[in-house]
Design a protein around this motif. Structure first.
Motif, PDB file in Angstrom:
ATOM      1  N   SER A 188       0.810  -1.221   0.000  1.00 21.47           N
ATOM      2  CA  SER A 188       0.000   0.000   0.000  1.00 21.47           C
ATOM      3  C   SER A 188       0.839   1.265   0.000  1.00 21.47           C
ATOM      4  N   HIS A 189       2.145   1.141   0.299  1.00 26.69           N
ATOM      5  CA  HIS A 189       3.001   2.324   0.373  1.00 26.69           C
ATOM      6  C   HIS A 189       3.723   2.625  -0.940  1.00 26.69           C
ATOM      7  N   LEU A 190       3.451   1.866  -1.993  1.00 26.75           N
ATOM      8  CA  LEU A 190       4.016   2.197  -3.299  1.00 26.75           C
ATOM      9  C   LEU A 190       3.263   3.386  -3.883  1.00 26.75           C
ATOM     10  N   GLU A 191       3.995   4.335  -4.414  1.00 24.97           N
ATOM     11  CA  GLU A 191       3.395   5.592  -4.866  1.00 24.97           C
ATOM     12  C   GLU A 191       2.356   5.361  -5.963  1.00 24.97           C
ATOM     13  N   SER A 192       2.628   4.474  -6.897  1.00 27.54           N
ATOM     14  CA  SER A 192       1.706   4.268  -8.007  1.00 27.54           C
ATOM     15  C   SER A 192       0.396   3.638  -7.586  1.00 27.54           C
ATOM     16  N   LEU A 193       0.370   2.972  -6.420  1.00 30.11           N
ATOM     17  CA  LEU A 193      -0.837   2.288  -5.960  1.00 30.11           C
ATOM     18  C   LEU A 193      -1.594   3.094  -4.922  1.00 30.11           C
ATOM     19  N   LYS A 194      -1.159   4.303  -4.633  1.00 23.95           N
ATOM     20  CA  LYS A 194      -1.748   5.088  -3.550  1.00 23.95           C
ATOM     21  C   LYS A 194      -3.243   5.280  -3.733  1.00 23.95           C
ATOM     22  N   ASN A 195      -3.667   5.730  -4.916  1.00 19.05           N
ATOM     23  CA  ASN A 195      -5.088   5.990  -5.136  1.00 19.05           C
ATOM     24  C   ASN A 195      -5.919   4.721  -5.081  1.00 19.05           C
ATOM     25  N   ARG A 196      -5.382   3.639  -5.623  1.00 21.82           N
ATOM     26  CA  ARG A 196      -6.134   2.385  -5.611  1.00 21.82           C
ATOM     27  C   ARG A 196      -6.281   1.842  -4.203  1.00 21.82           C
ATOM     28  N   VAL A 197      -5.234   1.943  -3.409  1.00 20.65           N
ATOM     29  CA  VAL A 197      -5.308   1.450  -2.031  1.00 20.65           C
ATOM     30  C   VAL A 197      -6.276   2.298  -1.207  1.00 20.65           C
ATOM     31  N   GLU A 198      -6.234   3.612  -1.399  1.00 20.34           N
ATOM     32  CA  GLU A 198      -7.179   4.476  -0.674  1.00 20.34           C
ATOM     33  C   GLU A 198      -8.610   4.155  -1.053  1.00 20.34           C
ATOM     34  N   ALA A 199      -8.852   3.852  -2.323  1.00 17.41           N
ATOM     35  CA  ALA A 199     -10.199   3.486  -2.736  1.00 17.41           C
ATOM     36  C   ALA A 199     -10.625   2.148  -2.141  1.00 17.41           C
ATOM     37  N   LEU A 200      -9.680   1.226  -1.988  1.00 16.50           N
ATOM     38  CA  LEU A 200     -10.011  -0.093  -1.441  1.00 16.50           C
ATOM     39  C   LEU A 200     -10.259  -0.045   0.063  1.00 16.50           C
ATOM     40  N   THR A 201      -9.394   0.652   0.783  1.00 12.67           N
ATOM     41  CA  THR A 201      -9.458   0.644   2.248  1.00 12.67           C
ATOM     42  C   THR A 201     -10.279   1.781   2.827  1.00 12.67           C
ATOM     43  N   GLY A 202     -10.480   2.853   2.063  1.00 15.45           N
ATOM     44  CA  GLY A 202     -11.180   4.010   2.593  1.00 15.45           C
ATOM     45  C   GLY A 202     -10.348   4.836   3.555  1.00 15.45           C
ATOM     46  N   GLN A 203      -9.046   4.554   3.659  1.00 10.47           N
ATOM     47  CA  GLN A 203      -8.145   5.273   4.552  1.00 10.47           C
ATOM     48  C   GLN A 203      -7.064   5.966   3.736  1.00 10.47           C
ATOM     49  N   PRO A 204      -6.663   7.187   4.149  1.00 12.71           N
ATOM     50  CA  PRO A 204      -5.597   7.878   3.401  1.00 12.71           C
ATOM     51  C   PRO A 204      -4.245   7.206   3.609  1.00 12.71           C
ATOM     52  N   VAL A 205      -3.442   7.207   2.576  1.00  8.14           N
ATOM     53  CA  VAL A 205      -2.074   6.697   2.645  1.00  8.14           C
ATOM     54  C   VAL A 205      -1.147   7.900   2.712  1.00  8.14           C
ATOM     55  N   THR A 206      -0.513   8.094   3.848  1.00  8.61           N
ATOM     56  CA  THR A 206       0.298   9.296   4.069  1.00  8.61           C
ATOM     57  C   THR A 206       1.775   9.077   3.824  1.00  8.61           C
ATOM     58  N   GLU A 207       2.227   7.824   3.828  1.00 10.99           N
ATOM     59  CA  GLU A 207       3.643   7.535   3.643  1.00 10.99           C
ATOM     60  C   GLU A 207       3.815   6.646   2.414  1.00 10.99           C
ATOM     61  N   THR A 208       4.553   7.133   1.442  1.00  6.58           N
ATOM     62  CA  THR A 208       4.793   6.380   0.211  1.00  6.58           C
ATOM     63  C   THR A 208       6.256   6.471  -0.178  1.00  6.58           C
ATOM     64  N   LEU A 209       6.657   5.589  -1.054  1.00  4.06           N
ATOM     65  CA  LEU A 209       8.002   5.644  -1.642  1.00  4.06           C
ATOM     66  C   LEU A 209       7.896   5.367  -3.136  1.00  4.06           C
ATOM     67  N   PRO A 210       8.869   5.809  -3.923  1.00  8.24           N
ATOM     68  CA  PRO A 210       8.784   5.637  -5.380  1.00  8.24           C
ATOM     69  C   PRO A 210       8.910   4.173  -5.792  1.00  8.24           C
ATOM     70  N   ASP A 211       8.226   3.820  -6.896  1.00  7.69           N
ATOM     71  CA  ASP A 211       8.223   2.434  -7.354  1.00  7.69           C
ATOM     72  C   ASP A 211       9.598   1.972  -7.819  1.00  7.69           C
ATOM     73  N   TRP A 212      10.426   2.910  -8.298  1.00  7.48           N
ATOM     74  CA  TRP A 212      11.726   2.492  -8.806  1.00  7.48           C
ATOM     75  C   TRP A 212      12.592   1.866  -7.720  1.00  7.48           C
TER      76      TRP A 212
END
Length: 874
Positions: free
Chosen positions: A148-172
């Motif tokens: 859930s902390h991968l940047e590219s999946l942030k929006n999808r995870v928030e839509a699935l869990t209903g919770q904001p993702v505040t900490e992410t890192l780049p996929d590379w």
């Protein structure tokens, strides 16, 4: 606990070389990163990392614990037991000590929660940046990460869990990892997640690991020069403009769904134009593919099979599906070439249920007319004349080049049909005029027969190649025009600051297409759609129904679609993350549906347009939120001041009236007058407070705006000092006003009240007979009103708190503790004007200085305040 990928035991290669950190030593290579990836917290990533670390520790690896973050009480006990065997484990805290690790680097470091943010003041904002520095120093790192902390999946995870993702890192970072292990557990063991949510997160984790495996395979094959097999794969379906195209698209959609593959519809344009029916069938197949969730791609190529195979390799495709009829485009020869040349690619051939009609091809980009064939005849006559004139100087073989030039000219100017006609005419002219016996179609020598046939073949091939080259050049020009239009629109949108400017830029861009009418619709605030830009006029019943459907479903509709196609407008939604922002309406003036190529160009232009509208909407919302916040802050502060600022004048008035009533005959005339004047002054003060309070109440409810006017800063200072004359009488007051000051565009009464609050605060905390100084100057686009005192001062730790409501620093308060609302009201007033309040040091190293910062506006012509015009201060 299971691993989706086999965990290879990674014994660090540098175990025997740890002494390289000694004097003069250094790491010879970049450290390796192993990531323990999980679908959600609680799957056992940290325990798996510690289990592997314990084994490495027994092998003698210099291992250290950098950070461990485990919130689960049950797991914490097991962690304690595992940490007992790890050096540094007992002392490990939640944060990395980066400098200590670099000073004495271990061979292997354990880092939990790779995406966690570092505390303020750290060298790096996030933990993964610390890990990058450690890897650069040659330290191997084992870390844990939730998908859930991968940047590219942030929006999808928030839509699935209903919770904001505040900490992410780049996929590379995942691609950079030397090894990625997927840690999973049974769904029933995680009680913090719903089964459906956990299933979706696990699917995301599997996709990430599979995608990384595909990249890893390609990376390992690349040094050897061999072609890597695809892991995820993709399905390509190749269609032509025939009756089988839609059937082929539906079959491809079903195959892709069963195999869980992404899929793409591909059409190869080999330079031959097609008839109207063929174009219609091709566009219908492309629209069907878009509705079914496929991608649509157009390719240019002379040879269909080679073009398809090349594209399949570029897209890492695993399946290629084609039609099975025996016609030219996908004839038996094309299928055989695909089967013969494909390596590691599955070729699927769908047999037609019934006979499929041959796609009709036009002679060129349009049906050749009489003028085109007249050009072929004229070119042949001119070539014959030129060849006859130079026949005495040129050999027979060279004369044929003149006719080839004529064929090439016709092919470039017209198309393959006229070029073939020119080739045949040139063939007969060449035989009639230059092959013995001349002026006869009889060929005397066999070698001349071969030459004539070779000339006819070369003329036909040259004409065909020239026609294809011309067609490809036209396609390249269209692509260049699309790219230029996209860049031009992006440039215009980057300069647009609000919604109206964005829509105006879009209409200006679309106006270049003179065969189209353009409309942009938006909400009118009452739940209906209205024309915001473009062609004016009311929408018809059918057009309004189509537009409203598009707005509700965020899918295209109207002309050329399968949804409400009866109107003359094609509607496309310009959507953001929270829904539609506007509707783009396109109406071809000839009434015919847009071809797929033009629709794709429009859709490409719609993407930056939607982003610009979203940016403008966000800017408007931020501005409105800021104004609401400042207004609410000011209104709340003034409402809260009822118990403070209104109580003082009421108390004074009540005491004076009681004295007059009780001691009416015993009070001297002078004392009586003083009591009455005091009552009058406090009544006027109370009236001003109530008026400001009522004004700000209406302002908070949208019924009143700041009544700004141009005012001289010295007037505000003079009025404030006049109001506080009795309070300031026992102090040594200094005023310092710059020689020339710009005018303020403010609500004068409110700014005066803010200055009065600051002066009252300074007087309350200053000793009797102390100095007070009021200074006014301007610099850097703002004007500063400063009030300095000689009180006890304000410690740096409390300088932010003094602006909170009901906060009072009691040191040196001669007037009692108070309610602590004066400075909160002051800050609210300044905030409503876009200003701020700061705290600094006082006079002669004592007390404090409160400075009111107000932004300056462009001055009215010929207006400024000079020292000779400034009012006399009391």
């Amino acid at each position: 606990m299971t691993h989706a990928m086999n965990e290879a035991r990674d014994v660090p290669e540098r175990t025997a070389a740890q002494s390289s950190h000694g004097e003069g030593g250094g790491r010879l290579r970049r450290g390796r990163l192993r990531i323990y990836l999980g679908a959600a917290p609680g799957v056992g990533k940290t325990l798996a990392m510690l289990q592997a670390a314990t084994e490495l520790l027994r092998q003698g690896v210099d291992l250290r614990v950098g950070s461990l973050d485990c919130a689960d009480d049950a797991a914490r006990g097991e962690l304690r037991m595992r940490l007992a065997a790890l050096p540094g484990g007992r002392e490990a805290a939640g944060e990395l000590d980066l400098d200590a690790l670099l000073a004495r680097p271990p061979a292997l470091l354990l880092v939990d929660r790779l995406a966690r943010a570092n505390p303020p003041g750290s060298r790096h904002a996030q933990r993964w940046q610390d890990v990058q520095e450690l890897l650069a120093a040659g330290i191997d790192v084992h870390a844990t990460l939730d998908v859930s902390h991968l940047e590219s999946l942030k929006n999808r995870v928030e839509a699935l869990t209903g919770q904001p993702v505040t900490e992410t890192l780049p996929d590379w970072l995942l691609e950079e990892a030397h090894e990625v292990l997927l840690i999973d557990c049974l769904p029933g063991e995680l009680r913090d997640f719903a089964p459906t949510t956990l299933a979706a997160l696990r699917a995301l984790a599997l996709q990430v690991v599979a995608g990384r495996a595909d990249s890893e395979v390609q990376r390992r094959y690349r040094p050897s020069g061999r072609e890597a097999p695809a892991v995820l794969g993709r399905l390509l379906v190749a269609v032509d403009g025939d009756e089988q195209s839609e059937q082929l698209v539906r079959h491809a959609s079903q195959v892709a769904r069963r195999r869980q593959l992404p899929w793409t519809l591909v059409h190869v344009d080999d330079g031959r134009a097609r008839g109207e029916e063929s174009r219609r069938l091709l566009q219908a197949a492309q629209r069907l593919a878009e509705r079914l969730g496929g991608e649509v791609v157009g390719l240019l190529g002379d040879e269909v099979a080679d073009t398809l195979l090349r594209h399949a390799r570029e897209r890492r495709a695993s399946v290629l599906l084609v039609g099975g009829h025996r016609r030219r485009w996908f004839g038996r020869g094309v299928v055989e070439r695909l089967l013969r040349r494909a390596r590691g690619l599955e070729i699927g051939v769908l047999a037609a249920e019934e006979a499929v009609s041959v796609p009709s091809f036009a002679v060129r980009g349009f049906v050749a007319g009489p003028l085109d064939y007249a050009l072929a005849l004229l070119a042949t006559l001119l070539a014959s004349a030129v060849a006859w004139g130079f026949s005495r100087m040129l050999a027979l073989q060279n004369i044929s080049l003149v006719f080839l030039a004529a064929v090439l000219l016709v092919a470039v100017r017209s198309g393959f049909g006229p070029a073939l006609c020119c080739a045949l005419l040139s063939f007969f002219a060449y035989d009639l005029l230059f092959i013995a016996p001349t002026f006869s179609l009889i060929v005397a020598h066999r070698v001349d027969v071969l030459g004539l046939l070779f000339f006819l073949l070369m003329a036909a091939l040259t004409g065909n190649l020239a026609t294809r080259q011309r067609r490809q050049m036209q396609a390249l020009r269209e692509t260049q025009a699309e790219t230029a239009a996209l860049l031009d629109l992006t440039r215009k949108l980057s300069a647009a600051t609000d919604r109206r400017a964005v829509l105006a830029a879009a209409v200006e861009q679309f106006a270049a297409w003179r065969d189209l009418d353009v409309r942009l619709l938006g909400p009118d605030g009452a739940g209906a759609l209205r024309v915001e830009a473009g062609v004016a006029g009311d929408l018809g019943k059918s057009e309004r129904a189509a537009a409203e459907w598009v707005w509700q479903h965020e899918l295209p509709a109207g002309l050329g679609t399968d949804t409400l196609p009866d109107g003359r407008w094609w509607w496309w939604p310009l959507s953001g993350e929270r829904g539609p922002l506007a509707l783009l309406g396109i109406a071809p003036r000839d009434g015919r549906p847009l071809p797929a190529s033009r629709r794709h160009r429009l859709v490409a232009l719609c993407q930056p347009l939607a982003q610009a509208l979203a940016r403008a909407q966000l800017a408007e919302e931020l501005q409105a939120a800021r104004l609401r916040g400042e207004t609410e802050q000011l209104r709340s502060a003034l409402l809260a001041s009822v118990s403070h600022d209104l109580r003082t004048p009421l108390t004074v008035m009540h005491g004076a009236i009681d004295s007059l009533l009780t001691l009416d005959g015993q009070i001297a005339a002078a004392d009586r007058r003083e009591l009455l004047e005091s009552t009058r002054d406090e009544a006027e003060r109370l009236d001003r407070y109530i008026q400001n309070l009522l004004d700000m109440t209406r302002l908070g409810h949208g019924g009143l705006k700041l009544e700004r006017d141009w005012v001289a800063p010295a007037d505000i200072v003079a009025s404030s000092l006049q109001r506080l004359r009795p309070v300031l009488a026992s102090f040594r007051l200094e005023t310092r006003i710059a020689g020339e000051l710009p005018l303020l565009h403010v609500h004068a009464a409110l700014i005066e009240q803010a200055l009065v609050n600051v002066l009252e605060n300074a007087a309350r905390f200053s000793p009797p007979g102390g100095r007070l100084r009021v200074a006014v100057d301007s610099d850097g686009g703002e004007l500063r009103l400063s009030v300095s005192d000689q009180g006890p001062g304000i410690p740096p730790a409390e300088r932010e708190k003094i602006f909170d409501m009901f906060y009072t620093a009691a040191r040196g308060d001669r007037g009692g503790p108070g309610t602590g609302l004066g400075l909160a009201i002051c800050q609210g007033i300044l905030g409503a004007h876009g200003g701020r309040v700061t705290v600094g040091e006082g006079l002669d190293g004592q007390g404090a200085t409160l400075t009111l910062h107000l932004p300056l506006q462009p001055q009215p012509p010929g207006e400024s305040e000079r020292d000779d015009e400034a009012p006399v201060l009391p």
